[in-house]
Write a protein that holds these residues in place. Structure first.
Motif, PDB file in Angstrom:
ATOM      1  N   PRO A   1      -2.479  -6.193   7.635  1.00  0.00           N
ATOM      2  CA  PRO A   1      -1.442  -6.293   6.605  1.00  0.00           C
ATOM      3  C   PRO A   1      -0.656  -4.978   6.525  1.00  0.00           C
ATOM      4  N   VAL A   2       0.667  -5.107   6.390  1.00  0.00           N
ATOM      5  CA  VAL A   2       1.527  -3.919   6.403  1.00  0.00           C
ATOM      6  C   VAL A   2       2.425  -3.944   5.158  1.00  0.00           C
ATOM      7  N   LEU A   3       2.390  -2.861   4.401  1.00  0.00           N
ATOM      8  CA  LEU A   3       3.238  -2.735   3.220  1.00  0.00           C
ATOM      9  C   LEU A   3       4.611  -2.241   3.656  1.00  0.00           C
ATOM     10  N   LEU A   4       5.612  -3.133   3.581  1.00  0.00           N
ATOM     11  CA  LEU A   4       6.952  -2.798   4.042  1.00  0.00           C
ATOM     12  C   LEU A   4       7.829  -2.228   2.931  1.00  0.00           C
ATOM     13  N   ARG A   5       7.558  -2.612   1.691  1.00  0.00           N
ATOM     14  CA  ARG A   5       8.298  -2.041   0.566  1.00  0.00           C
ATOM     15  C   ARG A   5       7.393  -2.019  -0.650  1.00  0.00           C
ATOM     16  N   PRO A   6       7.143  -0.851  -1.238  1.00  0.00           N
ATOM     17  CA  PRO A   6       6.319  -0.804  -2.440  1.00  0.00           C
ATOM     18  C   PRO A   6       7.070  -1.334  -3.646  1.00  0.00           C
ATOM     19  N   GLY A   7       6.342  -1.768  -4.636  1.00  0.00           N
ATOM     20  CA  GLY A   7       6.954  -2.304  -5.843  1.00  0.00           C
ATOM     21  C   GLY A   7       5.960  -2.337  -6.984  1.00  0.00           C
ATOM     22  N   HIS A   8       6.180  -3.264  -7.904  1.00  0.00           N
ATOM     23  CA  HIS A   8       5.372  -3.362  -9.113  1.00  0.00           C
ATOM     24  C   HIS A   8       3.916  -3.679  -8.793  1.00  0.00           C
ATOM     25  N   ILE A   9       3.689  -4.514  -7.796  1.00  0.00           N
ATOM     26  CA  ILE A   9       2.324  -4.835  -7.366  1.00  0.00           C
ATOM     27  C   ILE A   9       1.901  -3.791  -6.342  1.00  0.00           C
ATOM     28  N   SER A  10       0.826  -3.103  -6.639  1.00  0.00           N
ATOM     29  CA  SER A  10       0.447  -1.917  -5.856  1.00  0.00           C
ATOM     30  C   SER A  10      -0.393  -2.278  -4.634  1.00  0.00           C
ATOM     31  N   ALA A  11      -0.486  -1.307  -3.734  1.00  0.00           N
ATOM     32  CA  ALA A  11      -1.340  -1.465  -2.563  1.00  0.00           C
ATOM     33  C   ALA A  11      -2.787  -1.684  -2.975  1.00  0.00           C
TER      34      ALA A  11
ATOM     35  N   SER B   1      -6.678   0.596   4.496  1.00  0.00           N
ATOM     36  CA  SER B   1      -6.481  -0.357   5.593  1.00  0.00           C
ATOM     37  C   SER B   1      -5.141  -1.074   5.501  1.00  0.00           C
ATOM     38  N   LEU B   2      -4.436  -0.872   4.396  1.00  0.00           N
ATOM     39  CA  LEU B   2      -3.116  -1.475   4.225  1.00  0.00           C
ATOM     40  C   LEU B   2      -2.101  -0.521   4.839  1.00  0.00           C
ATOM     41  N   HIS B   3      -1.604  -0.879   6.018  1.00  0.00           N
ATOM     42  CA  HIS B   3      -0.780   0.042   6.796  1.00  0.00           C
ATOM     43  C   HIS B   3       0.629   0.151   6.232  1.00  0.00           C
ATOM     44  N   GLU B   4       1.281   1.284   6.555  1.00  0.00           N
ATOM     45  CA  GLU B   4       2.677   1.464   6.196  1.00  0.00           C
ATOM     46  C   GLU B   4       3.562   0.920   7.317  1.00  0.00           C
ATOM     47  N   SER B   5       4.846   0.768   7.005  1.00  0.00           N
ATOM     48  CA  SER B   5       5.786   0.182   7.949  1.00  0.00           C
ATOM     49  C   SER B   5       5.810   0.958   9.268  1.00  0.00           C
ATOM     50  N   ASP B   6       5.974   0.246  10.367  1.00  0.00           N
ATOM     51  CA  ASP B   6       6.008   0.839  11.695  1.00  0.00           C
ATOM     52  C   ASP B   6       7.290   0.412  12.399  1.00  0.00           C
ATOM     53  N   HIS B   7       7.556   0.998  13.562  1.00  0.00           N
ATOM     54  CA  HIS B   7       8.828   0.749  14.252  1.00  0.00           C
ATOM     55  C   HIS B   7       8.974  -0.696  14.704  1.00  0.00           C
ATOM     56  N   ALA B   8       7.857  -1.416  14.869  1.00  0.00           N
ATOM     57  CA  ALA B   8       7.920  -2.800  15.325  1.00  0.00           C
ATOM     58  C   ALA B   8       7.875  -3.803  14.176  1.00  0.00           C
ATOM     59  N   ALA B   9       7.866  -3.325  12.943  1.00  0.00           N
ATOM     60  CA  ALA B   9       7.769  -4.218  11.780  1.00  0.00           C
ATOM     61  C   ALA B   9       9.028  -5.064  11.647  1.00  0.00           C
ATOM     62  N   PRO B  10       8.903  -6.258  11.084  1.00  0.00           N
ATOM     63  CA  PRO B  10      10.100  -7.063  10.835  1.00  0.00           C
ATOM     64  C   PRO B  10      11.065  -6.322   9.910  1.00  0.00           C
ATOM     65  N   ARG B  11      12.362  -6.520  10.166  1.00  0.00           N
ATOM     66  CA  ARG B  11      13.351  -6.005   9.221  1.00  0.00           C
ATOM     67  C   ARG B  11      13.238  -6.798   7.923  1.00  0.00           C
ATOM     68  N   VAL B  12      13.345  -6.102   6.795  1.00  0.00           N
ATOM     69  CA  VAL B  12      13.248  -6.762   5.500  1.00  0.00           C
ATOM     70  C   VAL B  12      14.269  -6.156   4.553  1.00  0.00           C
ATOM     71  N   SER B  13      14.487  -6.837   3.440  1.00  0.00           N
ATOM     72  CA  SER B  13      15.427  -6.361   2.435  1.00  0.00           C
ATOM     73  C   SER B  13      15.021  -4.989   1.909  1.00  0.00           C
ATOM     74  N   GLY B  14      16.013  -4.105   1.764  1.00  0.00           N
ATOM     75  CA  GLY B  14      15.798  -2.839   1.087  1.00  0.00           C
ATOM     76  C   GLY B  14      14.987  -1.813   1.842  1.00  0.00           C
ATOM     77  N   ASN B  15      14.909  -1.912   3.193  1.00  0.00           N
ATOM     78  CA  ASN B  15      14.106  -0.920   3.904  1.00  0.00           C
ATOM     79  C   ASN B  15      14.941   0.067   4.708  1.00  0.00           C
ATOM     80  N   LEU B  16      16.262   0.058   4.467  1.00  0.00           N
ATOM     81  CA  LEU B  16      17.101   1.073   5.097  1.00  0.00           C
ATOM     82  C   LEU B  16      16.869   2.421   4.416  1.00  0.00           C
ATOM     83  N   LYS B  17      17.064   3.498   5.146  1.00  0.00           N
ATOM     84  CA  LYS B  17      16.813   4.823   4.581  1.00  0.00           C
ATOM     85  C   LYS B  17      17.722   5.107   3.393  1.00  0.00           C
ATOM     86  N   SER B  18      18.960   4.618   3.463  1.00  0.00           N
ATOM     87  CA  SER B  18      19.884   4.760   2.342  1.00  0.00           C
ATOM     88  C   SER B  18      20.079   3.393   1.693  1.00  0.00           C
TER      89      SER B  18
END
Length: 345
Positions: free
Chosen positions: A192-202, A215-232
């Motif tokens: 399982p990979v946490l792509l965007r943190p929010g109200h529900i915590s890791a 064991s809950l990994h952070e986003s990696d270069h091969a992760a699916p693109r998702v809403s709100g994960n751009l640097k800006s």
């Protein structure tokens, strides 16, 4: 909360079914919705927002909807998390069912699904296609800008937009930042990979699926693109700088001495009053993560309207409870790196 009538809901559902766009409240932020299985309608979301077509949107489902209609290879972890957190601010990334148009996934083989808890959102989703449809809905704002947490925020951006057919007013969003996004599409290879943190915590997620939080990994270069994960992202037009508590007072005084106009958001007592400077706007935040998140986007919008040279934000605590807030602030400030140093030189 504003009360939306049954007629309002029925009319909004009819607009969605005819291919139109409806802005509606969720517990996180307001979304700009379209029929998720109508590629032309989804394309109008991208057009209205100025959103790149390869940037996925999240599909919102009614309580009890058939997840298997939208996704395939659904792991037990998904069912456990749905049981624990839906309706609520958790988006799951799963393998997209072959018959679902790829317009909602930016051309990827994955799909983001969530069931919102806001009563107006639930009423709309139940009315739309008798609860069997899905509403694709990113935040109801221009792409990359501050997400809306009230209907007025939506009206300010889209009130006269020809593609936006209706805005449902459900009061201020209770959570105030976007949903947690968890990737379960690559469990066999990445876990399982946490792509965007929010109200529900890791930690909450890890507890439900019975893994160590580490064991809950952070986003990696091969992760699916998702809403709100751009640097800006989530950014005001006014430059934003995060300033550590120990430096905020002297930073305010230095900028003021140089004649700069400042808006500031702080939570430490006495910092701003001790500075004894003229400010365009000063917002005292609540030093509790959930309350801070609830107020964050409204505060950013207010400071962005203050005609300041820069927005200074006292850096929040860095513990896990603040992860979602710190993620949004880092993205809001990303394109402003170096502005503060330039103003002080």
């Amino acid at each position: 909360m504003k009360f939306v009538s049954v007629d309002d809901i029925d009319q909004a559902a009819a607009i969605l079914e005819s291919g139109g766009l409806v802005a509606f409240p969720t517990e996180t932020v307001y979304g700009l919705g379209a029929d998720a299985q109508n590629p032309a309608a989804v394309a109008n979301i991208y057009r209205a927002k100025g959103r790149p077509s390869n940037h996925p949107v999240i599909v919102h489902l009614a309580p009890g909807a058939d997840i298997a209609h939208w996704a395939t290879d659904i792991p037990k972890e998904a069912q456990q998390l749905i049981q624990a957190f839906w309706p609520g601010p958790l988006t799951l990334i799963l393998k997209r069912a072959a018959h679902i148009p790829d317009a909602v996934s930016g051309g990827q083989d994955t799909i983001g699904l969530r069931c919102p808890s806001h009563p107006v959102a639930q009423a709309l989703l139940r009315a739309f296609k008798k609860g069997q449809g899905g509403v694709a809905a990113p935040s109801a704002n221009q792409f990359g800008r501050i997400s809306p947490t009230t209907a007025q925020h939506v009206w300010n951006e889209f009130g006269d937009h020809p593609l936006v057919d209706a805005v449902l007013d459900g009061g201020q969003s209770a959570v105030g930042i976007e949903s947690t996004i968890l990737d379960l599409s690559r469990l066999a290879t990445h876990g399982p990979v946490l792509l965007r943190p929010g109200h529900i915590s890791a930690e909450q997620i890890a507890d439900v699926i019975q893994i160590w939080p580490d064991s809950l990994h952070e986003s990696d270069h091969a992760a699916p693109r998702v809403s709100g994960n751009l640097k800006s992202h989530y950014a005001p037009r006014t430059p934003v700088a995060l300033v550590e508590s120990a430096q905020l007072l002297t930073t305010l005084q230095k900028l003021s001495s140089l004649g700069k106009c400042i808006a500031v958001m702080y939570y430490s007592n006495e910092i701003v009053s001790s500075a004894n400077v003229q400010l365009a706007l000063a917002i005292k935040a609540v030093a509790k993560a959930e309350a801070y998140a609830h107020d964050l986007y409204a505060a950013l919008r207010a400071m962005d309207s203050a005609d300041a040279d820069i927005i200074l934000i006292e850096t929040p605590p860095q513990n896990s409870a603040w992860q979602g807030v710190n993620d949004r602030l880092a993205r809001a400030a990303h394109d402003s790196l170096g502005v503060l140093a330039g103003l002080m030189s």
